[in-house]
Design an enzyme around this catalytic site. Sequence first.
Site, PDB file in Angstrom:
ATOM      1  N   SER A 250       0.862  -1.195   0.000  1.00  0.00           N
ATOM      2  CA  SER A 250       0.000   0.000   0.000  1.00  0.00           C
ATOM      3  C   SER A 250       0.887   1.229   0.000  1.00  0.00           C
ATOM      4  CB  SER A 250      -0.870   0.020   1.258  1.00  0.00           C
ATOM      5  OG  SER A 250      -0.104   0.444   2.378  1.00  0.00           O
ATOM      6  N   ASP A 251       0.309   2.402  -0.193  1.00  0.00           N
ATOM      7  CA  ASP A 251       1.084   3.614   0.054  1.00  0.00           C
ATOM      8  C   ASP A 251       0.961   3.930   1.549  1.00  0.00           C
ATOM      9  OD1 ASP A 251       2.706   5.804  -0.193  1.00  0.00           O
ATOM     10  OD2 ASP A 251       1.671   6.653  -1.923  1.00  0.00           O
ATOM     11  N   TRP A 252       1.741   4.882   1.962  1.00  0.00           N
ATOM     12  CA  TRP A 252       1.885   5.208   3.393  1.00  0.00           C
ATOM     13  C   TRP A 252       0.527   5.542   4.031  1.00  0.00           C
ATOM     14  CZ3 TRP A 252       6.679   6.483   6.175  1.00  0.00           C
ATOM     15  CH2 TRP A 252       6.439   6.971   7.464  1.00  0.00           C
TER      16      TRP A 252
END
Length: 741
Positions: A288-290
């Site tokens: 995932s992104d942050w």
Amino acid sequence: MVHGRLAVPLLLLGLAAMSRAEAPQAAAARIDALIAQMTLEEKLGQLTQQWGGLSQDINPGARQQALADLLGMARAGVIGSYLGATGAEHTNTLQRAAVEESRLKIPLLFGNDIIHGYRTVFPIPLAEAATWNPTLIEQACRVAAVEGRAAGTHWTFAPMIDVCRDPRWGRVAETAGEDHFLGAQFAAARVRGFQGDNLASPNAMLACGKHFVAYGAAEGGRDYNTVDVSPQTLHEVHLSTFRAAVDAGVGSIMSAFNEINGIPATAHPHMLQTMLRGQMGFNGLVVSDWGSINEMIAHGYAADSGQAALQAIRAGVDMDMCSGAYRSQLAERVTRGELDVKVVDAAVRRILEAKQRLGLFDNPYIDPALEKRVMLTAEHRALARDVARRSIVLLKNENGLLPLKKQPGKIALIGPLADAAKDMLGTWSLYGKPEEVVTLLAGLRNTLGPNAKLGVSKGSEVQAALAGGIDDAVKLARESDIVILAVGESEDMSGEGHSRANIDIPQPQQELIEAVCATGKPVVLVLFNGRPMALQWAADHVPAMLVAWQGGVEAGNAIADVIFGDFNPSGRLPATFPRVTGQVPIHYNHRNTGRPAREGDRYTSKYIDLPTTPLYPFGFGLSYTSFRYAEATVSPTEATADGKFSLSVVVTNTGTRAGEELVQAYYRDPVASMTRPVRQLCGFERVSLAPGESKRVVIEIPAQRLGFYDWDAKFLVEPGVIQFFLGPHSAEGLQVDAQIK
Ligand code: NOJ
């Protein structure tokens, strides 16, 4: 507990023996065996990535505590990957805790944002794209991998392969510009460069194609904003760079922050499963992104962290970057029977496979001596200088003002970016050091020697006036024979979270430029920028203008090479430069409309206060010499959908210097079952020519490259006429027509 402890010693023996030469089945069997030993907590740990850097800004006591916490998690086996940990010493310390002190001794995976170089910082990716030279940028990524891996990074969150048609978006700096064909070439080259031939070697990093998908289409150019995109544009433009990365063997993909037509990319089964794993055949790891898993609550897609985690893992996100939702929420969901543990196991397997491919079970540690040896070598610097000078785009050169002679009289170097080391590094240059940067001032001094008559005046700050600055600059200009203006954006004016609503040169600098130009001295404007900018005033009043972007550690030397003619500029714009921000979005490969803009006809598609054309079109860039195009041909003139066309054109150097021309091939499908762009890049080829020399340049175009996606997102290559254009940029070119049968 599902998994017994008895088999552990056996398993460890197996792991120790695991080698990268091992047959894939044996590696798979060992990973299976490992999974069979894991508790649910350990499994969710593998799916968890957490910040692992140690901030220099905190006091020693707090640092000690932070390190103890990181070590504690590694020992407990509840972490799969740290983000931000760097340096042989720090990463080895953490790795030792995992490999020597945790129950299952699974190595940690260290991820970092190494986007355009580690210590040897190359130009920002948008600038690299201005070289139109993917092979060269592959080498730059190799250097990044050599340095990055030696400093403990196994996994880089690059390449960023979003396509962006809106220069307001701060992250346009990280892209390869507005075109997906060009973007796809760079995506593949960067993957090859980072990963090399063998991920287990000490000079390779696992690449991560990001952000899946359409992050570059954020509404209004505002970062993280909603994306509402047609299926045609999604498939043809935004997915195409990912196809290229997957075909090049990219080992991981990052899901994007944005939603796509109502569903967040972090939990988009159609994108992550049907497209990425299904159609594209990707079998690596998805991260995932942050924090983006928990952000699905704000998106209005999940009620709470538990639901968000469930949605993300079911959709195919294997690793949770820094939201903590997988580790805190999923155990309960498995226990309650809402989540099949097989889904967790599949994600764990992909993470262990990545570790296996990287050779971490055999060689988890970094050699500190290697780390010292490979950083910022003379060879790496030389490549950075070459990339930087090839990225520079000459926009204007009235009366051949450039190149300057090496005894040009007195030079006035004016502007807030004249000696701005940090600003040369650009966004995402976390490990570059300003003190190692060659600024423009230093570059001019290197070229001209210690006796150069070189005056310097800042004139203004980047975004604020400087008391007395303009007077001082004007005085210096008057006393000088030539002015070099170093203006534009600081490094923090683009990048993540740094979108601009107005892409002009900031007003205090604009006033400085106007005051200096009013002296009547010849002016060379060197623009530093992390995005396409609106330069109408400068284009009308300044005789010579170079786009130097944020050129990295060798920026100043590279610009001096161009200014004094040691290098003949060959960069070309990878994105359109508009006249004013109000023209945005503006991109060359738009569709025609039923009423294309026509001079004198108000009821056509245009503005009443401005032309519709850009200031500088996509693909544009001048040289110190000139080129003529003639005798364009296409052969055959008819081909089937699985055939190919061979385009050719004779290019002549009509000037007095040797130079490199970039021949660009565009096509138009004038009548199709879906409307098609007025032009679309389909190939390019560079040619070096001595003065007076001519060469025939040939570009092969497979007919498949001329296809498109229909209403149901099915790919078609339709029969009919295709118009090809061969020329120096997207707004010019000789036309030749052919037919697809
Ligand atoms: C957020 C950014 O969108 C992404 O590109 C980056 O890799 C991560 N943060 C990690 O720093």
